[in-house]
Motif scaffolding. Structure first.
Motif, PDB file in Angstrom:
ATOM      1  N   MET A   1     -42.882 -28.260  54.080  1.00 24.29           N
ATOM      2  CA  MET A   1     -43.012 -27.798  52.755  1.00 24.29           C
ATOM      3  C   MET A   1     -42.208 -28.778  51.981  1.00 24.29           C
ATOM      4  SD  MET A   1     -40.510 -26.123  50.431  1.00 24.29           S
ATOM      5  CE  MET A   1     -39.344 -24.846  51.466  1.00 24.29           C
TER       6      MET A   1
ATOM      7  N   LEU B   1     -41.782 -25.798  59.397  1.00 22.75           N
ATOM      8  CA  LEU B   1     -42.304 -25.098  58.050  1.00 22.75           C
ATOM      9  C   LEU B   1     -41.294 -25.559  56.942  1.00 22.75           C
ATOM     10  CD1 LEU B   1     -44.255 -23.138  56.466  1.00 22.75           C
ATOM     11  CD2 LEU B   1     -42.577 -21.386  56.838  1.00 22.75           C
ATOM     12  N   MET B   2     -40.000 -25.570  57.131  1.00 27.36           N
ATOM     13  CA  MET B   2     -39.248 -26.427  56.010  1.00 27.36           C
ATOM     14  C   MET B   2     -39.552 -27.757  55.891  1.00 27.36           C
ATOM     15  SD  MET B   2     -37.272 -23.989  54.782  1.00 27.36           S
ATOM     16  CE  MET B   2     -38.539 -22.862  54.708  1.00 27.36           C
TER      17      MET B   2
ATOM     18  N   ALA C   1     -40.595 -16.611  48.128  1.00 26.04           N
ATOM     19  CA  ALA C   1     -40.784 -17.574  49.024  1.00 26.04           C
ATOM     20  C   ALA C   1     -40.450 -16.845  50.509  1.00 26.04           C
ATOM     21  CB  ALA C   1     -39.740 -18.739  48.962  1.00 26.04           C
TER      22      ALA C   1
ATOM     23  N   VAL D   1     -42.985 -16.170  53.760  1.00 30.10           N
ATOM     24  CA  VAL D   1     -42.698 -16.458  54.946  1.00 30.10           C
ATOM     25  C   VAL D   1     -42.686 -15.397  56.013  1.00 30.10           C
ATOM     26  CG1 VAL D   1     -41.016 -17.587  56.741  1.00 30.10           C
ATOM     27  CG2 VAL D   1     -41.518 -18.532  54.373  1.00 30.10           C
TER      28      VAL D   1
ATOM     29  N   ILE E   1     -44.434 -23.730  49.144  1.00 28.16           N
ATOM     30  CA  ILE E   1     -44.473 -22.499  49.959  1.00 28.16           C
ATOM     31  C   ILE E   1     -45.488 -21.663  50.021  1.00 28.16           C
ATOM     32  CG2 ILE E   1     -43.045 -21.120  48.675  1.00 28.16           C
ATOM     33  CD1 ILE E   1     -42.253 -21.878  52.316  1.00 28.16           C
TER      34      ILE E   1
ATOM     35  N   THR F   1     -52.167 -29.980  52.433  1.00 29.15           N
ATOM     36  CA  THR F   1     -50.991 -28.945  52.633  1.00 29.15           C
ATOM     37  C   THR F   1     -51.695 -27.530  53.045  1.00 29.15           C
ATOM     38  OG1 THR F   1     -49.983 -29.837  50.835  1.00 29.15           O
ATOM     39  CG2 THR F   1     -49.184 -27.753  51.457  1.00 29.15           C
TER      40      THR F   1
ATOM     41  N   THR G   1     -48.165 -20.697  53.111  1.00 25.11           N
ATOM     42  CA  THR G   1     -48.402 -19.404  53.789  1.00 25.11           C
ATOM     43  C   THR G   1     -49.747 -18.867  53.450  1.00 25.11           C
ATOM     44  OG1 THR G   1     -47.352 -18.421  51.631  1.00 25.11           O
ATOM     45  CG2 THR G   1     -45.587 -18.844  53.714  1.00 25.11           C
TER      46      THR G   1
ATOM     47  N   MET H   1     -41.519 -27.268  45.265  1.00 25.31           N
ATOM     48  CA  MET H   1     -41.337 -26.325  46.266  1.00 25.31           C
ATOM     49  C   MET H   1     -41.883 -24.846  46.526  1.00 25.31           C
ATOM     50  SD  MET H   1     -37.581 -27.567  47.365  1.00 25.31           S
ATOM     51  CE  MET H   1     -36.877 -26.265  48.562  1.00 25.31           C
ATOM     52  N   TRP H   2     -41.799 -24.510  45.291  1.00 27.13           N
ATOM     53  CA  TRP H   2     -42.411 -23.265  45.029  1.00 27.13           C
ATOM     54  C   TRP H   2     -43.929 -23.230  45.134  1.00 27.13           C
ATOM     55  CZ3 TRP H   2     -42.543 -18.121  44.599  1.00 27.13           C
ATOM     56  CH2 TRP H   2     -43.393 -17.460  43.860  1.00 27.13           C
TER      57      TRP H   2
END
Lengths: 387, 387, 387, 387
Positions: free
Chosen positions: D174, D170-171, A227, A231, D204, D229, D208, D200-201
């Motif tokens: 996500m 971004l967080m 991750a 990023v 992200i 997303t 990206t 979450m995996w």
């Protein structure tokens, strides 16, 4: 005319044919189109030849085409080398030095490499797979004919230090990501992250956001490392983009400035001005963007303004018929007091854009302001106009 | 009024309805919203119709809707073509030429293509799968109603040469990557990299950083080639981004300059100034960004400043009630010495932003500086104010 | 002091505590840090609670923490609403209107939504999965405390029309790509490209360059369509980047101009100048970037220059001890003829940067040029200095 | 010479050798190249050592090389620390303070961390896997030798607040994407989206635009969430790019301004001018880009212009032989009236670019305009020229 003069004249003529294909000359245009077509046909042939079924069927044709192409490219290279002393860029050098300088330039090196397979073939190494790359290098011969390529390469060259720094950063981040991943995942997936070189493959594919999916972490710690790497990949992406964007913007501004300057200097009346005075005139130009088909000057509106074509194409109506003007030309008439600056005599009657165009306009009102603020410039223009 | 005049008046009215939907006219607003809704409904219908279960159930409904839509779009095309001579852009051309010029414009071509399925259907080719693409082209009819689309297409058009150069570079890099990969991997994975066209599929998917993962190298040499290709992909990404960013920034600057200029020229007092004087006034404007709900002018503060709305919306309080002003309007009152420049008479009592807005402010202090530095401009404004 | 005045004073105090946490006030700093910590703890708790094993083990703890957090957030919302009339932005409105205006602002709506689960829980709907989203919305409460967020959202808001146009283009390209792929691949892979909605999934994942690899073409025609789509994806990527980059650059320039302006206006001597004169002074500032630890002023070099801190931090040495100055402050002494402008009295003896800093310097030589070119400004500064 | 003076001289000499490798000194150049080579060899060794088969075969060699390298690096660190008081940046501080300030700088910390494995090894912890990361940190020692790195890090540091805001956004996005996906897909794919950390995996990797393809939605609702997303991912990408591009552009402009300024100030004749006068001269410089091999000055054209090299390299022909000049130098001769400003005495006879170069040219015509507009500057230059 002596033989040497006649020879130099021929060399000049051939240089113009082979290097100035964008002009009006029919031979030059045909020559350029022919070469572009030959390059494209070559690339298609090379790609198709790699398919066994096609290669087997047209084997003789492919070989003949390749041989003829190589001969033409070799001939082209020889002619360009011979005509190199005529290049404006190498003027003032002796013919031998000019040819040496030309031979060391990037397009000439590409031309030479593209003809190398001929040599290898004659030497009996024609079956080497690596020759494929040399043959495909021909594609980049197209660069010579693309007007945008020069801007792009100038932009990249200007920021080569920063781009190299980017590359060093990318390498560093890649090494850290790979070794971190190797540490946390080498037990769970020994065959994929067992060594750092293995992990480097994963790291580079993740940092460039390609993400094939053949290698990916499965442990929680590995996913956390991935991750963070993904990023960081966004930043790795942002750096070259930011650099290229900046360099390209500067290149464009420089190009536009030069184009504008040379357009103004070409107006007969302004040609007699010095650099500082041309800069004054530049500040009073107003930009105008017109669509294809837009009427710039209506019939029967004389003395409206002077229009400089920054890009695009405009068709003007003259008593002797229609005429198309493109980038760098100007048209119209500017009447101010007892002065009249006209692009043609008599002034065009009407003008229609035949492509989306960007014009720079010098209005009487702006010209008035210019002369009011710089009385000496006005006097000088007046004197030039009456001369 | 003669029949011809009445006819021209009608054509003008219909042109205003069909082309100026953003104004206050109720019919125009309804017409535009209706067309936008119809386009969206069409696209949804086409997408749903491709699902066999839905298509089978509502077959008659889909056909009827498609037929009605096509009739409406054909009618719209005919009306637009008929009203084309009213376009400001084609003014000065004969009606026939104006229509021809309009028919050759991009939106008109999209409109025409969007109605083609009707013709094909009448000719009995309604079942062709390729018609799907023509039908979906309707979506781009929406472009006419999007104010940002014009900026984007102008930016792309301005740098089309550089974008083409990018494309040529992308093709060249793709060819080199594909042949390099073909050379190093064709033995390990003959079914995936056996021919250059096969390898080109891998190269383009890698260079664009899509990376499906259906094809990837397995040998060490192949992985090295892929790593270089992926890094080159970052540059391939950076080039168009840099070009588009630059072009778009220039487009924005041009647009803002034009908007500001026309706002100032619209102030009655400044309308009498010439271009150079308006430019002087522009330099003394101060930018101010306000949030939705922000109070711009408080009650009982007369003569504070002149506010030009660069973007957003502001509600002002006049004795006769509230009024909403948007982009391009101005409000407020500027008192300076014995002069007063007011947007309304009497001046508005209060102003509140009803959307995030960008205002350009002309303060008394800046106005003072302006008049001190350009006494002639001040005299002229004074004369205009007293007139 | 009356009860109403005392009440207003309290409201003001609480407003300062809750809204100005970046200042020197200890209570405000503690409050803000506490709220940031609570938000972070909440998000971590919500994420962990979704793991069944953890949720089962600490079930009671999670519920208690959630309940307490909700109470605190609800209280925070109520206090902010109550103190809203103290906001500079809503000054001049009645308390009721100020609260309404505040309640309609984006941060307040986020605050309200973040407390809604409390209401739902009280109503017995606490088990709904959708509440997860409402609970996670708390994360965006952090936006209030991030100084960079305002710039970003201002930049995005300024170009929302262009971004919407991008989105429309993306939708259009996605529809065309999906239907083209549906046409060429629906026979080869009926389960993956059998309907347009299926193909749309592939199209959006390809255009955004994500490329999971669950769906990809297998026929030659499908690969050609995918290659074109992937290249178009680069342009789809370039458009928003170009727009955001431009908008952000403009936002930064605006912000810097405002910071510089207000710094100069804060110098006691320059505070008496009008806007146009401050602009004159600004043009004579020289930018200087210093690293952490760099010595800006050496001991025993009085009257060197005036330094304005545009960003970073500098420690100056005064007779009474060391003092740290940050963004917006100035230090140094400028001696010119019979004038002396000093930041402190007596002037600081030395200055060292304690962070990478950007300084704007006004040198005696530049100040000399300024006063020579604008003698009236010099007289005015002289008069102010002697006052 | 006393012992202390001799000691200080030695320290200065060693500082020049170790910190100014880009100059003409042979020892310094050798030292720097040696260190760069050692760093690269170290990184290659570490990567290779992780491959078990290679590690087993060359085990002793690797250990010896690592030990020698560590000793050299530790020695380098000690020498740099000892010579720190000679740094221009720390001048004016006591030796102890200068060394402390240097030890806290980023390059010094990297140097220290790179030598830590020596310490750990001596303490018997040499087998720890985590040491790999410390050892690879050596790679970043290269940063000291890359001229572009400083620009990049300055640009990133200037916008660190905005980049942090990007990260917070971004967080947040996500988290929302992960919980939305968890809600809609946790029943269909419990093993992949069963908990928010699992989701979450996926989030992200999608945001990206890496898109491994190990996790992807299968339900229609899940695909809709993933599509949104992925599109948000484009914006997540655009934000840092826009910020970095803007910051980098500003950094470049600043750097260019400083380079130009210092070049002009280095011309002996202009060295006596004050800052404002140098700024006047700067405005009259004309930019010119020349290719490698281009002839800048032809033989026998004296008094043509003054050329300042902004970037690149030019070879000039002097009576005593050829000489190469790079960035920051100037050449040529400017004759104007009775004045002559020359770079060398006698003036160079010819000049050829030996790399793609950017020149700033001061033409007689521009110099004429400069002196006409600023008669006092002209007088001053005249006085300086006769001195």
């Amino acid at each position: 005319m002596t033989a040497a003069a006649s020879f130099a004249t021929w060399r000049r003529q051939i240089h113009l044919w082979i290097d100035h294909g964008a002009g009006d000359d029919l031979i030059a245009t045909m020559l350029h189109r022919g070469l572009v077509a030959l390059i494209c046909a070559n690339v298609v042939a090379i790609v198709l030849e790699s398919v066994p079924s096609i290669a087997a069927r047209f084997s003789v044709g492919f070989q003949a085409f390749e041989f003829v192409s190589l001969l033409i490219f070799a001939l082209e290279y020889a002619i360009r080398l011979w005509a190199a002393p005529e290049h404006a860029r190498y003027r003032g050098l002796s013919p031998a030095r000019a040819r040496l300088a030309y031979a060391a330039s990037v397009p000439a090196v590409i031309d030479l490499l593209a003809t190398l397979p001929l040599l290898f073939g004659l030497m009996g190494f024609g079956e080497l797979k690596v020759l494929l790359l040399l043959r495909l290098l021909r594609f980049f011969k197209l660069g010579r004919y693309s007007p945008g390529m020069a801007s792009l390469s100038a932009a990249l060259a200007a920021e080569r230090k920063a781009l190299f720094a980017c590359f060093v950063i990318l390498m560093g981040v890649m090494l850290m990501a790979a070794s971190a991943m190797h540490i946390v995942e080498h037990e769970a997936q020994a065959e994929k992250f067992g060594t750092i070189p293995d992990a480097m493959w994963w790291a580079i594919i993740t940092l460039t956001t390609v993400g094939y999916g053949d290698v990916y972490p499965v442990t929680a710690a590995g996913k956390a490392v991935a991750a963070v790497t993904a990023v960081l990949g966004l930043i790795m992406l942002a750096l070259p983009v930011g650099i290229v964007a900046t360099a390209f913007a500067q290149e464009i501004h420089r190009r536009e400035f030069v184009v504008t300057w040379s357009m103004i200097a070409r107006v007969p009346l302004f040609g007699g001005l010095d650099a500082a005075e041309i800069a004054e005139v530049m500040q009073f130009l107003r930009a105008q963007t017109v669509r294809n088909g837009a009427v710039v000057m209506h019939e029967g509106e004389p003395g409206r303004a002077l229009y400089f074509i920054a890009s695009g194409e405009v068709e003007i109506l003259l008593p002797e018929g229609k005429k198309r003007l493109d980038e760098g030309h100007f048209f119209g008439e500017l009447r101010f007091g007892d002065m009249a600056i006209a692009s043609h005599s008599p002034c065009p009657n009407a003008a229609v854009a035949t492509a989306p165009s960007k014009l720079l306009v010098l209005d009487p009102v702006d010209f008035h302001a210019l002369t009011k603020r710089h009385p000496k410039l006005a006097e000088r223009i007046r004197a030039l106009a009456q001369a």
